[in-house]
Design a protein around this motif. Structure first.
Motif, PDB file in Angstrom:
ATOM      1  N   SER A  52      84.321  -4.734  26.263  1.00 19.31           N
ATOM      2  CA  SER A  52      83.577  -4.028  27.310  1.00 19.31           C
ATOM      3  C   SER A  52      82.301  -4.794  27.634  1.00 19.31           C
ATOM      4  O   SER A  52      81.897  -5.711  26.925  1.00 19.31           O
ATOM      5  CB  SER A  52      83.233  -2.614  26.859  1.00 19.31           C
ATOM      6  OG  SER A  52      82.152  -2.647  25.960  1.00 19.31           O
ATOM      7  N   LEU A  76      78.295  -4.450  28.322  1.00 19.53           N
ATOM      8  CA  LEU A  76      77.104  -3.612  28.225  1.00 19.53           C
ATOM      9  C   LEU A  76      75.923  -4.350  28.831  1.00 19.53           C
ATOM     10  O   LEU A  76      75.711  -5.525  28.539  1.00 19.53           O
ATOM     11  CB  LEU A  76      76.807  -3.257  26.771  1.00 19.53           C
ATOM     12  CG  LEU A  76      75.576  -2.338  26.562  1.00 19.53           C
ATOM     13  CD1 LEU A  76      75.855  -1.290  25.497  1.00 19.53           C
ATOM     14  CD2 LEU A  76      74.324  -3.117  26.197  1.00 19.53           C
ATOM     15  N   ARG A 121      85.979  -9.727  31.015  1.00 15.76           N
ATOM     16  CA  ARG A 121      86.219  -8.358  30.568  1.00 15.76           C
ATOM     17  C   ARG A 121      87.718  -8.059  30.630  1.00 15.76           C
ATOM     18  O   ARG A 121      88.295  -7.516  29.703  1.00 15.76           O
ATOM     19  CB  ARG A 121      85.436  -7.428  31.493  1.00 15.76           C
ATOM     20  CG  ARG A 121      85.585  -5.972  31.223  1.00 15.76           C
ATOM     21  CD  ARG A 121      84.670  -5.234  32.184  1.00 15.76           C
ATOM     22  NE  ARG A 121      84.967  -3.828  32.188  1.00 15.76           N
ATOM     23  CZ  ARG A 121      85.968  -3.293  32.864  1.00 15.76           C
ATOM     24  NH1 ARG A 121      86.759  -4.062  33.585  1.00 15.76           N
ATOM     25  NH2 ARG A 121      86.184  -2.002  32.806  1.00 15.76           N
ATOM     26  N   ARG A 122      88.341  -8.471  31.739  1.00 21.08           N
ATOM     27  CA  ARG A 122      89.774  -8.264  31.902  1.00 21.08           C
ATOM     28  C   ARG A 122      90.553  -8.940  30.771  1.00 21.08           C
ATOM     29  O   ARG A 122      91.541  -8.418  30.277  1.00 21.08           O
ATOM     30  CB  ARG A 122      90.199  -8.848  33.254  1.00 21.08           C
ATOM     31  CG  ARG A 122      91.680  -8.751  33.576  1.00 21.08           C
ATOM     32  CD  ARG A 122      92.067  -9.817  34.582  1.00 21.08           C
ATOM     33  NE  ARG A 122      91.764 -11.156  34.078  1.00 21.08           N
ATOM     34  CZ  ARG A 122      91.649 -12.236  34.825  1.00 21.08           C
ATOM     35  NH1 ARG A 122      91.785 -12.148  36.135  1.00 21.08           N
ATOM     36  NH2 ARG A 122      91.382 -13.414  34.290  1.00 21.08           N
ATOM     37  N   ALA A 156      78.538  -3.577  34.545  1.00 23.17           N
ATOM     38  CA  ALA A 156      78.560  -2.969  33.213  1.00 23.17           C
ATOM     39  C   ALA A 156      79.447  -1.740  33.129  1.00 23.17           C
ATOM     40  O   ALA A 156      79.497  -0.924  34.041  1.00 23.17           O
ATOM     41  CB  ALA A 156      77.141  -2.627  32.789  1.00 23.17           C
ATOM     42  N   ASP A 157      80.161  -1.611  31.997  1.00 22.56           N
ATOM     43  CA  ASP A 157      80.832  -0.367  31.669  1.00 22.56           C
ATOM     44  C   ASP A 157      79.805   0.627  31.153  1.00 22.56           C
ATOM     45  O   ASP A 157      79.957   1.824  31.296  1.00 22.56           O
ATOM     46  CB  ASP A 157      81.865  -0.604  30.555  1.00 22.56           C
ATOM     47  CG  ASP A 157      82.918  -1.594  30.979  1.00 22.56           C
ATOM     48  OD1 ASP A 157      83.605  -1.308  31.967  1.00 22.56           O
ATOM     49  OD2 ASP A 157      83.036  -2.663  30.349  1.00 22.56           O
ATOM     50  N   HIS A 158      78.768   0.081  30.523  1.00 18.96           N
ATOM     51  CA  HIS A 158      77.788   0.919  29.872  1.00 18.96           C
ATOM     52  C   HIS A 158      76.423   0.273  30.110  1.00 18.96           C
ATOM     53  O   HIS A 158      76.284  -0.936  29.974  1.00 18.96           O
ATOM     54  CB  HIS A 158      78.111   0.962  28.369  1.00 18.96           C
ATOM     55  CG  HIS A 158      77.490   2.114  27.670  1.00 18.96           C
ATOM     56  ND1 HIS A 158      78.006   3.385  27.704  1.00 18.96           N
ATOM     57  CD2 HIS A 158      76.359   2.199  26.907  1.00 18.96           C
ATOM     58  CE1 HIS A 158      77.255   4.201  26.995  1.00 18.96           C
ATOM     59  NE2 HIS A 158      76.242   3.505  26.503  1.00 18.96           N
ATOM     60  N   THR A 168      77.299   5.392  31.491  1.00 16.11           N
ATOM     61  CA  THR A 168      77.925   4.554  32.501  1.00 16.11           C
ATOM     62  C   THR A 168      76.999   4.562  33.712  1.00 16.11           C
ATOM     63  O   THR A 168      76.183   5.471  33.865  1.00 16.11           O
ATOM     64  CB  THR A 168      79.289   5.121  32.911  1.00 16.11           C
ATOM     65  OG1 THR A 168      79.055   6.384  33.548  1.00 16.11           O
ATOM     66  CG2 THR A 168      80.190   5.320  31.716  1.00 16.11           C
ATOM     67  N   MET A 191      82.572  -2.219  39.948  1.00 15.41           N
ATOM     68  CA  MET A 191      83.216  -3.415  39.367  1.00 15.41           C
ATOM     69  C   MET A 191      83.515  -4.437  40.475  1.00 15.41           C
ATOM     70  O   MET A 191      83.626  -4.084  41.639  1.00 15.41           O
ATOM     71  CB  MET A 191      84.508  -2.960  38.698  1.00 15.41           C
ATOM     72  CG  MET A 191      84.954  -3.764  37.512  1.00 15.41           C
ATOM     73  SD  MET A 191      83.686  -4.334  36.372  1.00 15.41           S
ATOM     74  CE  MET A 191      82.845  -2.833  35.922  1.00 15.41           C
TER      75      MET A 191
END
Lengths: 312, 265
Positions: free
Chosen positions: A36, A38, A182-183, A202-204, A218, B1
């Protein structure tokens, strides 16, 4: 591949780091899940770089527990470093080294490096292959530094202000790159003071100030925490009398002229509120331009939490 | 994203799938030593310091009869110029390079890779030795063209002394370059170079220095190296215990101190 796949990429709790009398990091905690992204967001001097350098093993914490890929960076650096990619703030290369030479040197330190020539190509450094580091532009130096962080195919990347000094095209490219990392399952801890960057990547997001976490979640959670904190903005002639508008709006809505000609309605914005505003404009004989309804931006959250005064 | 389609265009899925691991030690050492050697030989100021000044002194002092010297002039000059060359590259050049490498974040950059710390130091040592080899070859060939006839019995000793000198001066260079700000390193390294050249037993033999200074000079790495090289290359004599002990002592003490004081940035 990794003996401790269950442990999070980064786990920090109660981290304290002092420089003399100054407390740079004051009981900070955070967690980066495997694979992930951050974003550590904060104003200058908030403790972002110190936190990252503790995680990288460059600084020893005064208190707290730090685990990176399940290892203690202060004592297990030799086992940890091959698995982690680091982009230090302000880069780092021999002043006279050519871009390709530097990347090949770093690639030689890894067991299964990416092809340095390919990496230079995708980062737009093909033409600068033979240029000495000190003659690269700031943005080119940053891209080379990013290439050096990536080339060893790490499980975890630390990117300290990765897009500082980059032009918009290069920033875009870095954003794409972080998306691709990230993928492919690479965890990324990045610092930034750019809201759009944190929001896009960011995811977080962890917002820190004075070495403490002031908010986290998030990007969506942070910006929509409070449904009553929406905004309606529009532009019109400066200095309009808002008495009638105030009377017509529901009680939970406030309106003021944020800057000359820029009006801001705050509160729970529903269709009725929008209609009231446009009706009032018609009554005043003005055209409401650039009318938009928005939830709070991450920037608003950030400024509300860290204050609006200028930092050194 | 970010837009997934754009990402897929440029970076095929799996491109960055983690495959971490440390490179082979030999490959890392070779890569670092090669890079550092190339940088030292490419840097104009370094080449001036490590090659051009010693060459100018070698040719100048041999052909211009300004300073009176005993015997064939080139035989007298060459050992001193070799000592100067070792001091220039291993001490002054190394200190300045390390000072600026720290400033430019190189040491931190490399310390963040899988490169072990000891290998970081080893790479610099190998590079310093490579530069010394280039110096020996260039200066040796030019001296030979000027009619240099070293004592054959002393050549092996001279090589050993050059190694010891590189060790002693290299340790002191890392000690200086790892401790201070880059500008200070530059200033101090050049001043020390100049002082040791003139009054440290390199340009002038201890015998021609004032009595008190002459004693001190034999305990300096510069004096110890220059005198023992002279003895080896002119007289074919094995070095005495003192110069070897002096060089080893400076190297060990400098190295131990440097290991404690050298900072990454």
């Amino acid at each position: 591949m990794s003996p401790n796949l269950d442990s999070p990429a980064v786990e920090v709790s109660g981290l304290v780091k002092r420089y003399g009398d100054t407390v740079a990091v004051d009981g900070l905690g955070m967690r980066v899940a495997r694979g992930s992204v951050l974003a550590l967001l904060g104003p200058n001097g908030a403790g972002k770089t110190t936190t990252v350098e503790v995680c990288e093993g460059f600084l020893r914490p005064d208190a707290g527990r730090v685990r990176v890929l399940g290892l203690d960076p202060a004592t297990d650096g030799a086992r940890l470093r091959p698995r982690v990619g680091v982009m230090p703030q302000g880069g780092g290369a021999y002043p006279g080294v050519r871009a390709a030479e530097m990347l090949r040197l770093v690639a030689a330190c890894a067991a299964n490096p990416l092809d340095p020539d390919w990496l230079l190509d995708v980062l737009g450094l093909a033409a600068a292959r033979r240029t000495p580091y000190k003659r690269l532009s700031g943005g080119q130096q940053q891209r080379l530094s990013l290439a050096c962080a990536l080339v060893g195919r790490p499980e975890l990347l630390f990117l300290d202000e990765p897009t500082a000094g980059m032009d918009p095209q290069a920033r875009r490219l870095v954003w794409e790159l972080v998306g691709a990392l990230r993928r492919d399952g690479v965890a990324v801890l990045l610092t930034t003071h750019l809201m759009d960057e944190a929001e896009a990547l960011a995811d977080h997001v962890v917002i820190i100030d004075h070495g403490r976490v002031v908010a986290e979640g998030t990007p969506h959670e942070l910006t929509s925490a409070d449904a009553d904190e929406q905004q309606l903005r529009f532009r019109a002639t400066p200095g309009l009398d808002m008495t009638l508008l105030r009377a017509a709006l529901p009680e939970h809505c406030q309106v003021h002229e944020a800057a000359p000609g820029a009006y801001l309605v705050q509160g729970r914005i529903d269709p009725q509120v929008v209609s009231t505003v446009t009706a009032w404009c018609a009554q005043q004989g003005v055209l409401a331009q650039e009318l938009q309804v928005a939830r709070r931006s991450l920037e608003d959250v950030f400024l509300d939490l860290t204050g609006r005064e200028l930092r050194s | 994203m970010t837009a997934p389609d754009a990402t897929q265009d440029r970076f095929a899925p799996g491109t960055f799938r983690p495959a971490p691991g440390r490179g082979r030690l030999g490959r890392m050492l070779a890569a670092q030593a090669r890079t550092e050697t190339a940088l030292a030989l490419r840097n104009g100021e370094q080449v001036l310091l490590t090659l051009l000044i010693p060459l100018a002194l070698l040719v100048g002092l041999t052909t211009l009869r300004i300073v009176p010297m005993p015997g064939p002039r080139v035989d007298f000059v060459t050992p001193r110029v070799l000592a100067l060359a070792v001091m220039s590259s291993a001490f002054t050049g190394q200190a300045i390079a390390l000072g600026f490498d720290r400033r430019y974040g190189v040491i931190k950059r490399l310390a963040a890779t899988a490169l072990p710390r000891w290998l970081l130091a080893a790479g610099r040592v190998v590079a310093a030795l490579a530069v010394v080899v280039v110096q020996l070859v260039v200066l040796g060939v030019v001296a030979a063209l000027l009619g240099w006839h070293p004592a054959a019995a002393g050549l092996g000793w001279a090589l050993l002394l050059v190694l010891l000198g590189t060790f002693a001066f290299g340790a002191l260079g890392v000690l200086l370059g790892g401790a201070l700000r880059a500008e200070l390193v530059l200033a101090v390294a050049n001043v020390v170079w100049f002082v040791l050249l003139l009054a440290g037993g390199i340009a002038l033999p201890p015998g021609s220095l004032p009595a008190g200074l002459a004693e001190v000079v034999t305990f300096l790495p510069s004096g110890a190296l220059a005198e023992s090289l002279r003895a080896a290359l002119v007289d074919g004599a094995a070095p005495g215990v003192q110069p070897v002990a002096v060089l080893l002592g400076w190297g060990v003490v400098g190295g131990l101190l440097a290991a404690r004081t050298t900072r990454l940035t």
